[in-house]
Scaffold this active site. Structure first.
Site, mmCIF file in Angstrom:
data_model
loop_
_atom_site.group_PDB
_atom_site.id
_atom_site.type_symbol
_atom_site.label_atom_id
_atom_site.label_comp_id
_atom_site.label_asym_id
_atom_site.label_seq_id
_atom_site.Cartn_x
_atom_site.Cartn_y
_atom_site.Cartn_z
ATOM 1 N N LYS A 175 23.673 -13.218 34.910
ATOM 2 C CA LYS A 175 22.378 -12.185 35.113
ATOM 3 C C LYS A 175 21.171 -13.275 35.254
ATOM 4 C CE LYS A 175 21.788 -8.443 35.091
ATOM 5 N NZ LYS A 175 21.941 -7.341 36.110
ATOM 6 N N LEU A 177 30.692 -1.445 22.043
ATOM 7 C CA LEU A 177 30.838 -0.968 20.566
ATOM 8 C C LEU A 177 30.710 0.620 20.215
ATOM 9 C CD1 LEU A 177 31.205 -2.364 17.888
ATOM 10 C CD2 LEU A 177 28.714 -2.429 17.751
ATOM 11 N N SER A 191 29.030 -6.029 33.772
ATOM 12 C CA SER A 191 28.415 -6.059 32.645
ATOM 13 C C SER A 191 28.887 -6.269 31.129
ATOM 14 C CB SER A 191 27.681 -4.825 32.596
ATOM 15 O OG SER A 191 28.722 -3.473 32.206
ATOM 16 N N ASP A 239 27.678 2.289 45.280
ATOM 17 C CA ASP A 239 28.427 1.708 44.157
ATOM 18 C C ASP A 239 29.795 1.531 44.557
ATOM 19 O OD1 ASP A 239 30.073 1.866 41.691
ATOM 20 O OD2 ASP A 239 28.064 2.384 40.693
ATOM 21 N N PRO A 279 37.223 -2.237 15.267
ATOM 22 C CA PRO A 279 37.142 -3.780 15.213
ATOM 23 C C PRO A 279 35.605 -4.211 15.132
ATOM 24 C CG PRO A 279 37.753 -2.851 17.383
ATOM 25 C CD PRO A 279 37.575 -1.831 16.341
ATOM 26 N N VAL A 280 35.258 -5.129 14.287
ATOM 27 C CA VAL A 280 33.952 -5.734 14.170
ATOM 28 C C VAL A 280 33.984 -7.168 14.018
ATOM 29 C CG1 VAL A 280 31.823 -6.013 12.498
ATOM 30 C CG2 VAL A 280 33.083 -3.732 12.717
ATOM 31 N N ILE A 312 28.110 -4.454 46.925
ATOM 32 C CA ILE A 312 26.943 -5.120 47.362
ATOM 33 C C ILE A 312 27.016 -6.547 47.823
ATOM 34 C CG2 ILE A 312 25.351 -3.901 45.830
ATOM 35 C CD1 ILE A 312 25.602 -6.363 43.674
ATOM 36 N N THR A 344 18.785 -8.203 31.674
ATOM 37 C CA THR A 344 19.278 -7.921 30.316
ATOM 38 C C THR A 344 18.390 -8.954 29.577
ATOM 39 O OG1 THR A 344 20.936 -8.397 28.875
ATOM 40 C CG2 THR A 344 21.058 -9.427 30.705
ATOM 41 N N ASP A 345 18.168 -8.736 28.134
ATOM 42 C CA ASP A 345 17.595 -9.603 27.261
ATOM 43 C C ASP A 345 18.591 -10.833 26.848
ATOM 44 O OD1 ASP A 345 19.190 -8.196 25.576
ATOM 45 O OD2 ASP A 345 17.989 -7.864 23.988
ATOM 46 N N GLU A 346 19.746 -10.516 27.222
ATOM 47 C CA GLU A 346 20.677 -11.603 26.920
ATOM 48 C C GLU A 346 20.376 -13.067 27.667
ATOM 49 O OE1 GLU A 346 24.812 -10.597 26.534
ATOM 50 O OE2 GLU A 346 24.380 -8.412 26.210
ATOM 51 N N TYR A 352 28.547 -13.892 31.210
ATOM 52 C CA TYR A 352 27.788 -12.632 31.996
ATOM 53 C C TYR A 352 26.294 -12.965 31.815
ATOM 54 C CZ TYR A 352 25.036 -8.460 31.200
ATOM 55 O OH TYR A 352 24.123 -7.469 31.320
ATOM 56 N N SER A 353 25.695 -13.509 30.785
ATOM 57 C CA SER A 353 24.328 -13.817 30.597
ATOM 58 C C SER A 353 23.880 -14.894 31.710
ATOM 59 C CB SER A 353 23.794 -13.882 29.380
ATOM 60 O OG SER A 353 24.470 -14.895 28.697
ATOM 61 N N THR A 390 29.821 -10.644 41.719
ATOM 62 C CA THR A 390 28.847 -9.612 41.886
ATOM 63 C C THR A 390 27.437 -10.028 41.679
ATOM 64 O OG1 THR A 390 30.717 -7.923 41.624
ATOM 65 C CG2 THR A 390 28.473 -7.294 40.847
HETATM 66 P P1 NAD Z 1 28.166 -0.662 34.038
HETATM 67 O O1 NAD Z 1 29.335 -1.660 33.900
HETATM 68 O O2 NAD Z 1 28.429 0.668 33.123
HETATM 69 O O3 NAD Z 1 28.015 -0.098 35.392
HETATM 70 C C1 NAD Z 1 28.137 -1.123 36.644
HETATM 71 C C2 NAD Z 1 28.203 -0.184 37.689
HETATM 72 O O4 NAD Z 1 28.018 -1.166 38.909
HETATM 73 C C3 NAD Z 1 29.316 0.392 37.763
HETATM 74 O O5 NAD Z 1 29.286 1.649 38.436
HETATM 75 C C4 NAD Z 1 30.085 -0.280 38.984
HETATM 76 O O6 NAD Z 1 31.158 0.479 39.786
HETATM 77 C C5 NAD Z 1 28.970 -0.841 39.789
HETATM 78 N N1 NAD Z 1 29.674 -2.067 40.671
HETATM 79 C C6 NAD Z 1 30.127 -3.207 40.164
HETATM 80 N N2 NAD Z 1 30.304 -4.310 40.968
HETATM 81 C C7 NAD Z 1 29.795 -3.867 41.957
HETATM 82 C C8 NAD Z 1 29.607 -4.313 43.286
HETATM 83 N N3 NAD Z 1 30.125 -5.459 43.522
HETATM 84 N N4 NAD Z 1 29.175 -3.495 44.300
HETATM 85 C C9 NAD Z 1 28.750 -2.356 44.077
HETATM 86 N N5 NAD Z 1 28.752 -1.898 42.767
HETATM 87 C C10 NAD Z 1 29.286 -2.248 41.796
HETATM 88 O O7 NAD Z 1 26.630 -1.445 33.616
HETATM 89 P P2 NAD Z 1 25.547 -0.648 32.938
HETATM 90 O O8 NAD Z 1 25.621 -0.855 31.552
HETATM 91 O O9 NAD Z 1 25.078 0.517 33.631
HETATM 92 O O10 NAD Z 1 24.378 -1.863 33.239
HETATM 93 C C11 NAD Z 1 23.523 -1.648 34.587
HETATM 94 C C12 NAD Z 1 22.502 -2.760 34.443
HETATM 95 O O11 NAD Z 1 21.599 -2.947 33.460
HETATM 96 C C13 NAD Z 1 23.197 -4.142 34.897
HETATM 97 O O12 NAD Z 1 22.636 -4.999 35.691
HETATM 98 C C14 NAD Z 1 23.220 -4.758 33.335
HETATM 99 O O13 NAD Z 1 23.256 -6.048 33.542
HETATM 100 C C15 NAD Z 1 21.862 -4.287 32.998
HETATM 101 N N6 NAD Z 1 21.691 -4.085 31.498
HETATM 102 C C16 NAD Z 1 22.632 -3.347 30.988
HETATM 103 C C17 NAD Z 1 22.442 -3.420 29.280
HETATM 104 C C18 NAD Z 1 23.481 -2.417 28.513
HETATM 105 O O14 NAD Z 1 23.213 -2.415 27.429
HETATM 106 N N7 NAD Z 1 24.202 -1.752 29.006
HETATM 107 C C19 NAD Z 1 21.142 -3.735 28.952
HETATM 108 C C20 NAD Z 1 20.495 -4.301 29.803
HETATM 109 C C21 NAD Z 1 20.525 -4.696 31.160
#
Ligand code: NAD
Length: 352
Positions: A163, A199, A84, A32, A214-215, A59, A133-135, A159-160, A99
């Site tokens: 992804k 949210l 994210s 990370d 805020p909504v 990464i 993600t579903d997005e 974002y989406s 990223t």
């Molecule tokens: P988050 O933002 O809470 O965590 C992301 C993590 O990735 C952090 O620890 C950050 O330090 C690390 N990171 C970011 N850029 C990086 C890089 N360049 N190299 C190494 N580490 C890096 O995200 P989350 O909500 O835990 O989501 C995790 C995954 O699940 C994501 O891929 C997201 O797209 C997917 N996802 C999230 C949700 C949701 O509701 N949160 C739903 C579906 C899918």
């Protein structure tokens, strides 16, 4: 098993690591970068486990990724590292392209080169699991429609779109190079250790501070909410029992309008922490200008993972949201350290 997890200091990644360390004998390497969203406090309960190791790396850093593979020799990769937050992607898309797309490409290449050095047996059992993600499917118009694994991609936000691009790269690396990959696309998660810009934690913490809730727009956008620990169990099930080359949609059967979610949190807080001024927390709700490109409805058909892998969510929205609100009330110290930035200073070794 030896599992390399990227983004393990984030919201979902930390839930996955806590689940694996607490329930299995697997070895985990957490890779990370520790962006603003990475918080090692979320792993405090397991960080001294002999089965857990941490490597602070980006990464996008090809050499560091090659070293991570060469030294740890993973059998499984669970790739969660990403930018994210949709609002941030609108204000500054560059980091999302870097990223989510370049980072995933870099990781895929490191995985592919490592995988090609393995003997046949180990090649056959290796898995690169991409968490998405579903997005990526975009907006659902008719109220009865659900996203299935064959729904066309139509992302709406930077974002989406980033992804979606990463999902395509993963599929291409499977098809072209034979890298054994699995993709999962999940609905909105909620639960403990969620960064307070999202949210549900934002509403809980603002309410406790008597600040506006805020909504966006009229608050009638619909999301399909899944408790994060149910997602972590689903992801582990996929890497242990899933089929290479497949995609699995993961969802909670909990379609709720945003405004319903906010009102439910207010009602739970009214009971657990009655407001000192006698005004119900709902009175703090403030409607704000809608986000550009805001999708109206997401909803997942999770029947494939349910039927083929026997996974179902354990939490209903009602049980999960109550647990979540209670967790925030019991862990205000975790929240304070995020809000005042001390969670970052500590990990960089700077005194408070
Ligand atoms: P988050 O933002 O809470 O965590 C992301 C993590 O990735 C952090 O620890 C950050 O330090 C690390 N990171 C970011 N850029 C990086 C890089 N360049 N190299 C190494 N580490 C890096 O995200 P989350 O909500 O835990 O989501 C995790 C995954 O699940 C994501 O891929 C997201 O797209 C997917 N996802 C999230 C949700 C949701 O509701 N949160 C739903 C579906 C899918």
């Amino acid at each position: 098993m030896k599992i390399l997890i990227t983004g393990g200091a984030g919201f979902i990644g930390s839930a996955v690591i806590r689940y694996i360390i607490n329930n299995t004998n697997d070895d985990v390497l957490n890779v990370d970068k520790l962006t603003y969203a990475g918080n090692l406090d979320s792993l405090a309960h397991i960080e001294h486990s002999p089965n857990y190791r941490f490597m602070q790396s980006d990464i996008c850093d090809a050499e560091a990724m090659q070293q991570a593979f060469a030294r740890f020799k993973p059998e499984i990769v669970m790739h969660l590292a990403a930018e994210s937050h949709v609002d941030r992607s609108i204000d500054g898309p560059a980091e999302f392209i870097n990223t989510n797309i370049v980072g995933t490409y870099t990781l895929l290449e490191a995985a592919r080169h490592y995988w090609q050095t393995l003997d046949e047996d180990r090649q056959a059992t290796f898995i690169f699991h991409h968490i998405s993600t579903d997005e990526v499917y975009g907006d659902l118009e008719r109220t009865t429609d659900l996203f299935t694994e064959s729904t066309s991609y139509a992302p709406s936000s930077p974002y989406s779109a980033s992804k979606a691009s990463s999902d395509h790269l993963v599929r291409a690396w499977h098809r072209t190079y034979g890298l054994p990959t699995i993709v999962t696309n999940c609905s909105n998660n909620y639960g403990p250790y969620h960064f307070p810009e999202k949210l549900i934690p934002l509403v809980i913490l603002n309410a406790l501070e008597g600040r506006p809730l805020p909504v966006y727009g009229k608050g009638n956008q619909i999301r399909d909410w899944l408790y994060v620990e149910d997602h972590a169990r689903a992801l582990y099930k996929v890497v242990t029992q899933g089929t290479i080359g497949e995609t699995y949609n993961i969802g909670g059967h909990n379609e709720k309008q945003n405004i319903e979610v906010v009102k439910t949190i207010c009602t739970i807080l009214d009971e657990l922490k009655p407001p000192t001024n006698g005004q119900p927390y709902e009175s703090l709700i403030t409607f704000v200008k809608d986000r550009p490109g805001h999708d109206q409805r997401y909803a997942i058909d999770a029947s494939k993972i349910e039927d083929t892998l026997g996974w179902t969510p354990e939490e209903s929205f009602e049980s999960g949201i109550s647990k979540t609100v209670k967790w925030y009330l019991d862990n205000l110290d975790w929240c304070r350290r995020v809000q005042d930035g001390s969670y970052q200073r500590q990990r960089l070794g700077i005194g408070e």
